[in-house]
Write an enzyme that holds these catalytic residues in place. Structure first.
Site, mmCIF file in Angstrom:
data_model
loop_
_atom_site.group_PDB
_atom_site.id
_atom_site.type_symbol
_atom_site.label_atom_id
_atom_site.label_comp_id
_atom_site.label_asym_id
_atom_site.label_seq_id
_atom_site.Cartn_x
_atom_site.Cartn_y
_atom_site.Cartn_z
ATOM 1 C CD GLN A 96 -8.338 7.320 4.398
ATOM 2 O OE1 GLN A 96 -9.325 7.164 3.691
ATOM 3 N NE2 GLN A 96 -8.402 7.321 5.714
ATOM 4 C CD GLU A 142 -16.556 -0.952 8.413
ATOM 5 O OE1 GLU A 142 -17.276 0.057 8.500
ATOM 6 O OE2 GLU A 142 -15.326 -0.891 8.176
ATOM 7 C CG LEU A 187 -9.226 -6.663 4.078
ATOM 8 C CD1 LEU A 187 -9.326 -7.964 4.842
ATOM 9 C CD2 LEU A 187 -8.042 -5.845 4.586
ATOM 10 C CG ASP A 238 -7.207 1.266 -2.124
ATOM 11 O OD1 ASP A 238 -7.497 2.025 -1.189
ATOM 12 O OD2 ASP A 238 -8.024 0.870 -2.985
ATOM 13 C CG ASP A 284 -11.536 0.091 8.335
ATOM 14 O OD1 ASP A 284 -12.620 0.447 8.818
ATOM 15 O OD2 ASP A 284 -10.957 0.692 7.413
ATOM 16 C CG ASP A 328 -10.968 8.656 7.543
ATOM 17 O OD1 ASP A 328 -12.047 9.069 8.005
ATOM 18 O OD2 ASP A 328 -10.848 7.537 7.002
ATOM 19 C CG ASN A 364 -8.853 -0.881 4.242
ATOM 20 O OD1 ASN A 364 -8.527 0.287 4.377
ATOM 21 N ND2 ASN A 364 -9.690 -1.493 5.068
ATOM 22 C CG HIS A 365 -6.895 2.979 3.562
ATOM 23 N ND1 HIS A 365 -8.241 2.700 3.505
ATOM 24 C CD2 HIS A 365 -6.716 3.649 4.730
ATOM 25 C CE1 HIS A 365 -8.849 3.181 4.575
ATOM 26 N NE2 HIS A 365 -7.931 3.759 5.327
#
Length: 555
Positions: free
Chosen positions: A172, A240, A209, A174, A204, A65, A107-108
């Site tokens: 990914q 973001e 989050l 969390d 990000d 990613d 977040n991940h």
């Protein structure tokens, strides 16, 4: 405000520039950009007028990613160099007058991160609580961020014998950021990079989050911001947060802006493209009129394009279809049912008038401009590359093979180059450096005038009547002065009679307006009635400095 205040809250008048090390410059010619190559292009950024460099993830990663699947928060992917190279970039950037911020993606993690590997290996591992697990899938699970790729946010892990949550791709997982052990690790990550000399973070996917609706995400953001401020007095957090204004504002913080320092203005960005599609400034005017007031230390980040899809998810279905029809008529140019995978110049058919009008607008809108690499020369995308990767082609430095990005064979490049009319032989830095009327020179001029106009970053917005639906006229005023900007969204010219009375100027006492972007040498005097006529060509734009009789500013 005083001009000297701009050094304390530096982000309010910074010119941000986002790049991916992987696609910027390959110094060792292995086909992959590297930190050493970036170091050799910092002078280009300094000449452009960039004052803050935002680096996309360069950490070790399986690269499923674009590097946002991180497998080690404390390192540099060996393809790009090592930590010593990173420190050299930060030191050299600082010498050239640029600060550096990096992506904070907490977040991940990647499913290859040692934390997740340990977590899935045993229910007794201390890392098990770092992620979110269930024995079954809840009936009311939310939609995944990539609904055309993932069926939901829960996937089964055979090794763990449980389902784990992933708001994004299934590779990914969390993080359980509501748990103190995870927060302690995130604090260490923040402290590590601040210790290496960076000036803050681009955070990000902020709404993801923490997976809770009880306000805990704000307590977490307050803790992160407090930690950044303690470790670095000038540190900042650019978030973001792709939400409507009323949902974005709380992420700045209720207590004098004590959470995110800045946020990207997704609302105005999406309204801009609707305005461009309609050739009517109305949607953007309405968005700017609805912009909430911010605390003194907060700021909006204005952008035209970024590294992801051009998301249109805050437009209505009919509005989104209008933008799709105008700028992404092919299904291959769309993604996730909500976004466009094209850069601005191809969307505008390469019309230099229209392209320049858009960037003039970005730099003159209250806030701080954020450039995506290659925008300064009008780079296009490669439509043969699937998805978001279409706009992540290598930077085009020269017209030689490899575009000056790398001397490696084409098949070894980390990503294909842009093609046809957008290929390096047509669009490159070297050529535009020697053309006085190039887009590169134009953007340099915008950055220079923006830096000389701190009211754009600090002042109050006044929307002015223009008499034409296609013309957006606005003013930004502070104690340092007043700037009036006028932009025409239509292909044919307009005569605009600006009503300057809302600015509260004593127009009968020698107040003048001078054009900052044009070649006019003699300032025009505003009429005592508060009217000022501006002639605009098709897609024309003007920046007018208001000069009072006692003005001491240079023009």
């Amino acid at each position: 405000m005083r001009v000297t205040d701009t050094s304390d809250l530096w982000w309010k008048t910074a010119v941000f520039y986002n790049l991916d090390v992987e696609t910027y410059l390959d110094w060792n010619d292995d086909g992959v950009g590297d930190l050493e190559g970036l170091a050799h292009r910092l002078d280009h950024l300094a000449e452009l007028g960039v004052t803050c460099l935002w680096l996309a993830p360069f950490y070790p990663s399986p690269q499923r990613d674009n590097g946002y699947d991180i497998s080690d928060y404390y390192g540099v992917d060996p393809r790009y160099g090592h930590l010593g190279d990173f420190v050299e970039v930060v030191r050299t950037a600082r010498d050239r007058g640029m600060r550096v911020i990096v992506d904070l993606v907490v977040n991940h993690t990647s499913d290859q991160h040692p934390w997740f590997r340990a977590a899935r290996s045993s229910p007794d591992s201390r890392f098990r609580e770092f992620y979110q697990w269930r024995d079954d899938v809840p009936a009311d699970q939310p939609a995944n961020m990539f609904p055309d790729v993932e069926d939901g946010v829960w996937s089964y892990d055979d090794e763990a014998g449980q389902y784990y949550r992933h708001s994004f791709y299934s590779h990914q997982p969390d993080l359980a950021t509501d748990r103190q052990a995870v927060r302690d690790e995130i604090a260490k990550v923040i402290g590590f990079w601040l210790q290496l000399g960076i000036d803050g973070f681009r955070v990000d996917a902020v709404p993801h989050l923490i997976a809770t609706d009880d306000g805990a995400e704000h307590e977490f953001l307050q803790a992160l911001r407090g930690y950044v401020s303690r470790r670095s007095g000038g540190g900042m957090m650019l978030g973001e947060v792709n939400l409507p204004y009323d949902e974005m504002v709380p992420f700045f913080g209720a207590d004098d802006g004590d959470e995110l320092t800045m946020q990207f203005d997704f609302v105005a960005n999406q309204a801009l493209y609707l305005a461009l599609a309609r050739q009517d400034a109305g949607p953007l005017r309405a968005a700017l009129a609805a912009r909430p007031a911010l605390a003194r230390g907060n700021q909006w980040g204005n952008f035209v394009r970024n590294h992801d899809e051009l998301t249109l998810d805050q437009l209505s279905d009919d509005e989104r279809d209008e933008v799709f029809e105008a700028f992404a008529p092919l299904e291959s140019q769309r993604i996730h049912g909500r976004g466009i995978v094209r850069r601005l110049p191809p969307m505008l058919d390469g019309d230099p008038r229209r392209i320049r009008m858009v960037y003039s607008l970005m730099f003159s809108t209250p806030g701080a401009p954020v450039l995506f690499y290659g925008e300064e020369i009008g780079m296009g995308e490669n439509p043969a590359v699937r998805g978001r990767g279409a706009v992540r082609t290598p930077m085009q430095w020269t017209d030689e093979a490899g575009g000056g990005f790398s001397r490696a064979p084409a098949d070894d490049l980390t990503a294909p180059l842009a093609v046809e009319g957008w290929a390096p032989e047509h669009v490159n830095v070297s050529r535009q450096r020697h053309e006085t009327d190039s887009l590169l020179r134009f953007v340099q001029g915008l950055a220079r005038h923006y830096r000389a106009s701190p009211e754009i970053g600090w002042g109050e917005l006044t929307l002015l009547e223009s008499g034409h639906d296609c013309v957006l006229a606005h003013a930004v005023s502070s104690s340092t002065g007043t700037l009036v900007a006028v932009h025409n969204f239509a292909p044919d010219g307009r005569s605009v009679d600006l009503d300057l009375a809302p600015l509260g100027l004593d127009l009968g006492d020698g107040v003048r307006l001078t054009d900052l972007l044009g070649e006019r040498t003699s300032p025009d005097e505003a009429s005592a009635a508060g009217r000022h006529r501006v002639e605009l060509e098709g897609y024309g734009h003007r920046w007018l400095r208001v000069l009072r009789p006692d003005e001491k500013r240079l023009v």
